[in-house]
Scaffold this motif. Structure first.
Motif, PDB file in Angstrom:
ATOM      1  N   ILE A  45       8.769  -3.256  -4.374  1.00 33.71           N
ATOM      2  CA  ILE A  45       7.351  -3.008  -4.121  1.00 33.71           C
ATOM      3  C   ILE A  45       6.492  -3.313  -5.326  1.00 33.71           C
ATOM      4  N   ILE A  46       7.113  -3.440  -6.513  1.00 29.69           N
ATOM      5  CA  ILE A  46       6.366  -3.751  -7.728  1.00 29.69           C
ATOM      6  C   ILE A  46       6.548  -5.220  -8.051  1.00 29.69           C
ATOM      7  N   ASN A  47       5.472  -5.887  -8.218  1.00 33.27           N
ATOM      8  CA  ASN A  47       5.518  -7.329  -8.454  1.00 33.27           C
ATOM      9  C   ASN A  47       6.268  -7.672  -9.732  1.00 33.27           C
ATOM     10  N   ARG A  48       7.285  -8.506  -9.579  1.00 31.36           N
ATOM     11  CA  ARG A  48       8.080  -9.038 -10.677  1.00 31.36           C
ATOM     12  C   ARG A  48       8.849  -7.977 -11.460  1.00 31.36           C
ATOM     13  N   ILE A  49       9.111  -6.837 -10.836  1.00 29.18           N
ATOM     14  CA  ILE A  49       9.859  -5.790 -11.530  1.00 29.18           C
ATOM     15  C   ILE A  49      11.336  -5.906 -11.173  1.00 29.18           C
ATOM     16  N   PHE A  82      -0.587  -5.950  -0.432  1.00 29.18           N
ATOM     17  CA  PHE A  82      -0.892  -4.933   0.574  1.00 29.18           C
ATOM     18  C   PHE A  82      -1.723  -5.558   1.688  1.00 29.18           C
ATOM     19  N   SER A  83      -1.708  -4.915   2.851  1.00 24.60           N
ATOM     20  CA  SER A  83      -2.488  -5.383   3.996  1.00 24.60           C
ATOM     21  C   SER A  83      -2.849  -4.186   4.862  1.00 24.60           C
ATOM     22  N   PHE A  84      -4.150  -3.912   4.998  1.00 26.09           N
ATOM     23  CA  PHE A  84      -4.632  -2.785   5.782  1.00 26.09           C
ATOM     24  C   PHE A  84      -5.888  -3.201   6.550  1.00 26.09           C
ATOM     25  N   ILE A  98      -7.626  -6.532   5.529  1.00 26.98           N
ATOM     26  CA  ILE A  98      -7.893  -6.795   4.115  1.00 26.98           C
ATOM     27  C   ILE A  98      -6.572  -6.787   3.364  1.00 26.98           C
ATOM     28  N   THR A  99      -6.352  -7.800   2.534  1.00 21.43           N
ATOM     29  CA  THR A  99      -5.150  -7.853   1.711  1.00 21.43           C
ATOM     30  C   THR A  99      -5.546  -7.923   0.242  1.00 21.43           C
ATOM     31  N   GLU A 132       3.399   5.770   5.448  1.00 22.36           N
ATOM     32  CA  GLU A 132       4.430   5.613   4.431  1.00 22.36           C
ATOM     33  C   GLU A 132       4.123   4.443   3.500  1.00 22.36           C
ATOM     34  N   VAL A 133       3.531   3.402   4.048  1.00 18.99           N
ATOM     35  CA  VAL A 133       3.161   2.253   3.225  1.00 18.99           C
ATOM     36  C   VAL A 133       2.048   2.653   2.249  1.00 18.99           C
ATOM     37  N   VAL A 134       1.095   3.440   2.738  1.00 23.14           N
ATOM     38  CA  VAL A 134       0.012   3.913   1.877  1.00 23.14           C
ATOM     39  C   VAL A 134       0.563   4.756   0.730  1.00 23.14           C
ATOM     40  N   TYR A 135       1.482   5.671   1.042  1.00 26.88           N
ATOM     41  CA  TYR A 135       2.026   6.541   0.006  1.00 26.88           C
ATOM     42  C   TYR A 135       2.851   5.760  -1.014  1.00 26.88           C
ATOM     43  N   ALA A 136       3.591   4.766  -0.545  1.00 24.90           N
ATOM     44  CA  ALA A 136       4.352   3.927  -1.479  1.00 24.90           C
ATOM     45  C   ALA A 136       3.405   3.152  -2.388  1.00 24.90           C
ATOM     46  N   LEU A 137       2.317   2.656  -1.809  1.00 22.92           N
ATOM     47  CA  LEU A 137       1.342   1.921  -2.608  1.00 22.92           C
ATOM     48  C   LEU A 137       0.721   2.831  -3.657  1.00 22.92           C
ATOM     49  N   ALA A 138       0.401   4.067  -3.275  1.00 18.85           N
ATOM     50  CA  ALA A 138      -0.205   5.010  -4.210  1.00 18.85           C
ATOM     51  C   ALA A 138       0.764   5.403  -5.315  1.00 18.85           C
TER      52      ALA A 138
END
Length: 251
Positions: free
Chosen positions: A28-32, A73-75, A83-84, A165-171
């Protein structure tokens, strides 16, 4: 919602979640690729900035020696549009996590953000990304009504809803801004009152603290007019405005 004093302790929780996310949710983290968190200033080749252009003194949050970028992200926003993260490319923007029925800190946070919106009303490359942590209730229609109530009129201010769940992971992992459900607190949810600042290239930026490390977040609850709260915490909206202006000058 818990008290403001408790709210500030969520910064520490966010760091724990950050380490957890690096170990267990690397995709979920870019390039990690996993490992420890370092907080040092960077002007490395990983940051796409015109060498001939203006570069501010704001720092980057680094993960494994690379500046941390906003994950994809995409919501759906208050106008029913998808919106992404790509919609924010080329824009300086502030990130918050909130919910419309929040009985305590969210109204204060969004009044401060509206003030920031109005300060930068002449800049087409400034925006705000507001993610609801109660998407089951906060539908597109609810968010639209909320936006109208608060005077949100910047076309780049998107109030977004989607899978919980996607929102919480993003946060908690993507931005390291604590958010979660808690039936034992007023409102049923608890979250940080902090804002994250993102540059035109999608990197998290902030000014230095007293120890030379990036502050990472900006306090979003205390207004400029208040100056400080009853716990002696000083406002950071004025600092955020200064740093937004710096990033808007960057290429």
């Amino acid at each position: 919602m818990s008290t403001k004093k408790t709210n500030y302790s969520y910064i520490g929780i966010a760091f724990i979640l950050l380490v957890f996310g690096i170990i267990f949710i690397p995709k979920i983290i870019n390039r990690i690729k996993g490992g420890d968190v370092t907080r040092t200033e960077s002007r490395s080749k990983n940051v796409s900035i015109n060498a001939e252009g203006y570069v501010s003194d704001l720092m980057f949050l680094e993960i494994n020696g690379e500046p941390k970028k906003v994950p994809p992200f995409s919501f759906v926003n208050q106008n029913g549009k998808t919106i992404t993260n790509k919609d924010f490319e080329g824009k300086v923007y502030v990130v918050e996590f909130f919910f419309t029925t929040c009985p305590s800190i969210c109204p204060r946070m969004n009044r401060n953000l509206v003030q920031i919106q109005n300060t930068f009303s002449d800049f087409e490359d400034f925006g705000v990304a507001s993610f609801t942590i109660n998407p089951d209730y906060d539908t597109q229609e609810i968010l639209k009504t909320y936006a109208e109530k608060y005077g949100i009129n910047n076309p780049n201010w998107h109030l977004m809803t989607g899978d919980k769940e996607v929102v919480y992971a993003l946060a908690n992992v993507g931005f390291n801004i604590y958010a979660g459900e808690n039936p034992n607190v007023e409102g049923g949810f608890e979250h940080s009152g902090n804002f994250a600042l993102i540059d035109k290239n999608g990197f998290m930026r902030s000014r230095k603290d007293d120890f030379g490390n990036p502050k990472i977040f900006y306090k979003g609850i205390i207004s400029e007019e208040e100056k400080e709260d009853e716990d002696g915490e000083t406002e950071e909206i004025s600092l955020l405005k200064e740093d937004i202006a710096k990033l808007l000058k960057e290429d």
